[in-house]
Write a protein that holds these residues in place. Structure first.
Motif, mmCIF file in Angstrom:
data_model
loop_
_atom_site.group_PDB
_atom_site.id
_atom_site.type_symbol
_atom_site.label_atom_id
_atom_site.label_comp_id
_atom_site.label_asym_id
_atom_site.label_seq_id
_atom_site.Cartn_x
_atom_site.Cartn_y
_atom_site.Cartn_z
ATOM 1 N N GLU A 8 0.868 -1.280 -0.020
ATOM 2 C CA GLU A 8 0.053 -0.140 0.025
ATOM 3 C C GLU A 8 0.893 1.273 0.007
ATOM 4 O O GLU A 8 0.540 2.216 -0.631
ATOM 5 C CB GLU A 8 -0.789 -0.078 1.372
ATOM 6 N N SER A 12 1.150 4.205 -3.000
ATOM 7 C CA SER A 12 0.588 5.482 -2.517
ATOM 8 C C SER A 12 1.163 6.666 -3.460
ATOM 9 O O SER A 12 0.554 7.406 -3.765
ATOM 10 C CB SER A 12 0.883 5.782 -1.257
ATOM 11 N N VAL A 216 -0.521 7.444 2.910
ATOM 12 C CA VAL A 216 -1.567 6.343 3.346
ATOM 13 C C VAL A 216 -2.257 6.600 4.423
ATOM 14 O O VAL A 216 -3.340 6.073 4.772
ATOM 15 C CB VAL A 216 -0.610 4.959 3.495
ATOM 16 N N HIS A 217 -1.968 7.825 5.264
ATOM 17 C CA HIS A 217 -2.952 8.223 6.582
ATOM 18 C C HIS A 217 -4.259 9.089 5.820
ATOM 19 O O HIS A 217 -4.961 9.487 6.694
ATOM 20 C CB HIS A 217 -2.131 8.633 7.565
ATOM 21 N N GLY A 218 -4.037 9.540 4.615
ATOM 22 C CA GLY A 218 -4.885 10.190 4.281
ATOM 23 C C GLY A 218 -5.016 11.516 4.428
ATOM 24 O O GLY A 218 -4.331 11.969 5.331
ATOM 25 N N PRO A 219 -5.602 12.547 3.786
ATOM 26 C CA PRO A 219 -5.415 14.139 3.875
ATOM 27 C C PRO A 219 -6.055 14.553 5.168
ATOM 28 O O PRO A 219 -5.323 15.454 5.457
ATOM 29 C CB PRO A 219 -6.348 14.420 2.587
ATOM 30 N N GLN A 220 -7.030 14.050 5.716
ATOM 31 C CA GLN A 220 -7.186 14.654 6.997
ATOM 32 C C GLN A 220 -6.383 14.649 8.052
ATOM 33 O O GLN A 220 -5.966 15.651 8.628
ATOM 34 C CB GLN A 220 -8.786 13.941 7.499
ATOM 35 N N SER A 222 -3.085 14.006 7.560
ATOM 36 C CA SER A 222 -2.168 14.749 7.185
ATOM 37 C C SER A 222 -2.060 16.162 7.192
ATOM 38 O O SER A 222 -1.031 17.063 7.627
ATOM 39 C CB SER A 222 -1.427 14.138 6.069
#
Length: 256
Positions: A8, A12, A216-220, A222
């Motif tokens: 993953e 990314s 991989v942790h997503g925009p929110q 990060s």
């Protein structure tokens, strides 16, 4: 949140290829001097295969050095960005675990920030297969040295929120994996080259954001971290510019 898998994280980058191309650091001329010194031959006129080429940062510099260079890249988004950024350079699709290249066809096989995405049980024998006698495998990473106080402090904040700082972790774990050569045929010489670049804080944060640990942790998650980080950095660097210091961690192994 379940920890993202290695696959993953590797995949990314495709969605952030333009961000990667615009903000990632380059490499200093001294790096290529060191490669030539350790290889015992010039890059000029050499057939170079740059594996995991990404958006072409290293590939373009190798060509500028005079190499006849071929890029190999597995990712759709990265390959598309490579073609947009470097329409005059040749790229083929593939990965280091199964190189789409003839045996004994290259003088150098290079990996810039990419060896740690391979399985050395496959990528090491593949590099040896593709290299000509007397050829060289060169691996390198821009790592973030922690003797720079602000970089050490930032690494601590990233570690507490997301895990190991990617620019610290890649160089260390990648080099260790390479030096534990599964073939027993590669003897690496290691060298570090320090350099720096002065960039706007927004470029620094966009560079960080192009690493898989944030993607991989997503925009929110990060974006919340980067908003806080920007305020911390602006207090330390009120002119809005920051000096990023890197140690390029270089490994070179020469074939008989």
């Amino acid at each position: 949140m379940t920890a993202p898998s290695h696959t993953e994280r590797a995949r990314s980058f495709d969605a952030a290829a333009a961000q990667y191309a615009a903000n990632r650091p380059s490499y200093p001329p001294a790096l290529f001097d060191a490669i030539e010194d350790l290889a015992g031959r010039p890059l000029t006129g050499a057939r170079v295969v740059d594996v995991g080429a990404g958006t072409g940062i290293a590939t373009a510099l190798l060509r500028e050095r005079g190499a006849d260079v071929l890029a190999v890249e597995p990712g759709d988004g990265m390959a598309a960005q490579f073609r947009r950024s470097h329409p005059d350079l040749t790229i083929v699709r593939g990965n280091g675990n199964a190189l789409p290249l003839a045996t004994a066809s290259a003088d150098f096989v290079t990996y810039a920030q990419a060896w740690h995405w391979t399985d050395p049980a496959h990528s090491a024998p593949e590099a040896l297969r593709v290299l000509r006698p007397g050829g060289s495998l060169a691996l390198w990473w821009n790592s973030s040295p922690l003797d720079i106080p602000w970089q050490a402090a930032q690494a601590g904040r990233i570690d507490r929120r997301f895990g190991a700082h990617p620019v610290v972790e890649q160089g260390g774990s990648g080099a260790r994996a390479a030096m534990a050569d599964p073939t027993g045929r590669l003897t690496f010489t290691r060298r570090k080259v320090r350099w720096s670049r002065r960039v706007p804080i927004d470029t620094h944060l966009a560079n960080l954001g192009s690493h898989s640990i944030f993607l991989v942790h997503g925009p929110q998650a990060s974006n919340a971290f980067f908003a806080e980080e920007k305020q911390i950095l602006l207090r330390a660097f009120p002119d809005g510019f920051i000096e990023e210091t890197y140690d390029v961690d270089l490994l070179v192994a020469n074939t008989p």
